[in-house]
Structures are given as C-alpha cells and as structure tokens.
Design a protein around this motif. Sequence first.
Motif, PDB file in Angstrom:
ATOM      1  N   LYS A  12       0.855  -1.194   0.000  1.00  0.00           N
ATOM      2  CA  LYS A  12       0.000   0.000   0.000  1.00  0.00           C
ATOM      3  C   LYS A  12       0.887   1.239   0.000  1.00  0.00           C
ATOM      4  O   LYS A  12       1.955   1.228   0.631  1.00  0.00           O
ATOM      5  CB  LYS A  12      -0.874  -0.017   1.261  1.00  0.00           C
ATOM      6  CG  LYS A  12      -1.933   1.076   1.323  1.00  0.00           C
ATOM      7  CD  LYS A  12      -2.729   0.937   2.620  1.00  0.00           C
ATOM      8  CE  LYS A  12      -3.672   2.092   2.840  1.00  0.00           C
ATOM      9  NZ  LYS A  12      -4.896   2.034   2.071  1.00  0.00           N
ATOM     10  N   ASP A  52       5.599   1.180  -6.200  1.00  0.00           N
ATOM     11  CA  ASP A  52       4.254   1.047  -6.758  1.00  0.00           C
ATOM     12  C   ASP A  52       3.639  -0.232  -6.193  1.00  0.00           C
ATOM     13  O   ASP A  52       4.362  -1.164  -5.821  1.00  0.00           O
ATOM     14  CB  ASP A  52       4.353   0.977  -8.286  1.00  0.00           C
ATOM     15  CG  ASP A  52       2.998   1.095  -8.956  1.00  0.00           C
ATOM     16  OD1 ASP A  52       2.029   1.492  -8.279  1.00  0.00           O
ATOM     17  OD2 ASP A  52       2.913   0.798 -10.160  1.00  0.00           O
ATOM     18  N   LEU A  53       2.326  -0.273  -6.143  1.00  0.00           N
ATOM     19  CA  LEU A  53       1.624  -1.418  -5.576  1.00  0.00           C
ATOM     20  C   LEU A  53       2.123  -2.736  -6.179  1.00  0.00           C
ATOM     21  O   LEU A  53       2.227  -2.855  -7.406  1.00  0.00           O
ATOM     22  CB  LEU A  53       0.119  -1.244  -5.847  1.00  0.00           C
ATOM     23  CG  LEU A  53      -0.826  -2.207  -5.157  1.00  0.00           C
ATOM     24  CD1 LEU A  53      -0.775  -2.044  -3.652  1.00  0.00           C
ATOM     25  CD2 LEU A  53      -2.246  -1.984  -5.645  1.00  0.00           C
ATOM     26  N   ARG A 102      -1.892  -7.768   3.841  1.00  0.00           N
ATOM     27  CA  ARG A 102      -2.025  -6.666   4.799  1.00  0.00           C
ATOM     28  C   ARG A 102      -2.885  -7.086   5.993  1.00  0.00           C
ATOM     29  O   ARG A 102      -2.601  -6.731   7.132  1.00  0.00           O
ATOM     30  CB  ARG A 102      -2.645  -5.457   4.081  1.00  0.00           C
ATOM     31  CG  ARG A 102      -2.160  -4.134   4.585  1.00  0.00           C
ATOM     32  CD  ARG A 102      -2.209  -3.046   3.536  1.00  0.00           C
ATOM     33  NE  ARG A 102      -3.340  -3.063   2.669  1.00  0.00           N
ATOM     34  CZ  ARG A 102      -4.538  -2.561   2.973  1.00  0.00           C
ATOM     35  NH1 ARG A 102      -4.746  -2.020   4.147  1.00  0.00           N
ATOM     36  NH2 ARG A 102      -5.513  -2.580   2.090  1.00  0.00           N
TER      37      ARG A 102
END
Lengths: 257, 202
Positions: A12, A52-53, A102
């Motif tokens: 994230k 970046d993600l 996450r």
Amino acid sequence: MAAESSVAVVLKTIEFSETSLIVTLFTRDFGQVTAIAKGARRPKSSFEGSLDLLAVCRVVLIRKASDALDLLTEAKLNRRFRGADKSLTRLHGGYYLAEMLRLLTETHDPQPMLYDLTLDALSQIDGTGNAALALLGFDAIALRLLGHTPTTRTCADCGVATQLDRSVPFSPAAGGVVCGSCRISQPSVFIVRPKTLQCLERLLDNQTRLPLATASANKIDANYRDVRVLLNRYIEVILGKTPRMQSFLPARMEPSE
Amino acid sequence: MKDQEKHAGAVSNLVDQLCRLPGVGRKSAERLAFHLLRVPESEAYALADAIRRIRSDVHYCKACFNLCEDELCSICQDPQRDQTRLCVVEQPRDLMSLEQSQAFSGVYHVLLGRIAPLDGIGPDQLTIEPLVDRVRTGNFVEVIMATNPTVEGDGTALYLSNQLAEYPVQLTRLARGITAGSVLEYANREMIADALTGRQAL
C-alpha cells in the motif's frame, strides 16, 4: 539506528506531504513494515519509482524503536507487477494478494515462507499461470503457514474423528469440520461435500510453493467454486470482516485470459 | 483579560484551520497565522476573499471536468483545439502538466481519480459514464489514456479501454521507458522492458 536491508513487496502507498509516501511493505526478513519514504514521488529520488503497488524491491530501512514510522531510505526495483497489462482478472488477483497480506500478517513478524509463496503467486498471476488456482493455493497455504489450518478429519471442537465419505458440517468459527453433537453449539455452520474437503486437503497438503502440481489442479478444477466459497467464509471469520477484493475473485477456474 | 482570551481563541482557531491543510504542521500554521496578523489588513482580506471565491466560483467543466469558472473550461471553448483527439487524465493537475508540455493540442477528459478497489473507489465514483457518452456522441478518432503509470493507473486505463472497445476510436497509452538523456547502462531492467515493449518504427 543501523540501516537494515531486505526484499519486499509493496502492499500500500499513501501520498504524504509534497513528495513523500507512506509505504506498507511485506518484507521477507521483518514481516509487515510501514515506513515513510521521503521524497519518493520526486522523479530523481533514490527510490527510482519503485514504490508502486505489488512491486518487488530490495529496500533499506532504518527501524525506529518508538511508535514512530520506520524510515525507508532506498528501494531498488526487482520486478514490477504487470497484471494490469493483461486482464482485469489478473489485476484484481494482485489486489487481492495485497489485501490478504495486509490483513493476515503482523507488523515486524517475519514470515519468509509466506514471502516466497507470495512471489510465486505474483509470478503466476501476472504471468501465464491460472490466476484462480494460484489465489486458491495461496489462500490455503498462507492459512497453514500462519497457523490457521482448518481441521478436515476431526471435529474442531471435541476432537472426535469425522467420516470423510459423507457430507459434514463445517464451522468457520470452530476452525473446521464439526461432529453432529458439537454442530448445535456452533454459529453459522454449513454443510461441505466430501469432494470439497478432499480438494481442501490437497491444497493444504505439504506444499509451500506454487504452482500446484498438475494432478492437484485437475482434481480441484471440478470443485473450484465450492472450495472457493468454503475458504472465503473461513477467511471472513479469521479476519473478522470480508476482504474488499473477495467479490472480485474469479468465479470459475477457467484459464485466465 | 477577556479580550486577550478572545484574541488568543481567534488565533488558535486560525492555527487549527491551517493545520488541516496538506503539508502544514502546527509550527508552520502558527508562523502563517502570525504573519497574517502582521501584514496589512487588505492583504489578509485578499487571501480570505481568494479562498471564498475558489469555493463559490470554481467548479467542474460540464464537458471535461477540468476546473473552471464558466460552464465550459477555456480548453473546451477553444475552437483551435483538435476536437478529434481526447486525452484522459486522472486529475486536473495532470492536465496542467500535459498543457505545460505544449505537445498536445486536442481536448481532455478528467476522471477525478483512478479506480482503486482496495481504497473502495470504483468506476461509479469517477467520470467514466460521461466519458463513454462523450466518445459515443463525439467525433473522436483517438483516445489517449494518460492515467499515471502505476498499477492503479494502468488498471484504470485497462477498464476504460474495455468500456470503449466497441467504439471506432484508436485507443492509445502514453509511452514509457528510458528517459531521454540517460544511458542504457544505468536504466533498470523494467525501464528497458517497457522501452522495448513500446518501441516505435523509424
């Protein structure tokens, strides 16, 4: 504090101030880490646009002892996630991985085998592998690596052996199949077919890497939907909520476009 | 004493409001507040008026969703612009960056964000429906996806290209790869891969 280095997947990013980013990483050596990357949005920063993600990068961190955010001083890109170049199915599969990591992992709790599994799943999803199967395999193996293996042969409540040749009640709250006696005391129990349980066992069986063996993949193919539903409901109970990306998961296990 | 307390309350209120601005911490907010107390009244009121005007007069262009004070923005009103090329950007600030390059003479469409399901932002929260209507009813020959070169930006471009696939327009994406003026030796492998994928005929 001394700088420490690890490999990491970006889970994230949040824009912070003019040019900085707050980044949540899943590192191989330190588990989940949230750090500030000062100046990361400047084109000529030491991060080279790598944050970046789902990008895989080698990072250098200065870990803070207090509650303050760790400081990310360097990130070198190893591999960019390219699911969005291919299909929405693959892109959403990548998003799902990021969300699951996450929600399932803890800060500063290293899970190197889960990290390796994540890289395997990413290469399946943004490569030519079957995205639906890779996500199913990832969920099952990740649950096992994190100590959330659902029971399939004994009652999760009282420990009595269950029969594998007939449909059995499954209680996500209890942690697996339950016997007829314990079923009454469990909330939200649903019935699972023997074939679904066998597929779940295959997924949970020994492997820690993806792709799954062809024999397992073929067996799972016909029961994909049932196994997916079972895992979704089980994961919801473990997390205490429904992951946002769950509704975007492939409905069928046909070859991804 | 009461006046002093009232005065301190007004300053404290201003500091609190300034603190809510992006990139402004408490110290900076205090510095700005005391600066506004020092400058001539007219200067401070001009700032207050500018803030009031930006909220009451500035709105989104009815055609492209750029920021403007009239019904249509200056770009949409300009008859010199190429009305057959449409450039899709995420935010008005991206439009400003492209305009500064002076390399594009077509018109724009601002999405007002990008699709980010992980943050709960779906296509319905953006200006995708008006974009599809615009392409359906307009005379566009090319739609350029100028969303950011990130996973979410690329995902948004992919979603849009699926939505616009049925219309007779050429769908293109901004080029990416090695920066002009740099050398191959120091470019990372992803940059080189991008440059090779997007190579052009000479």
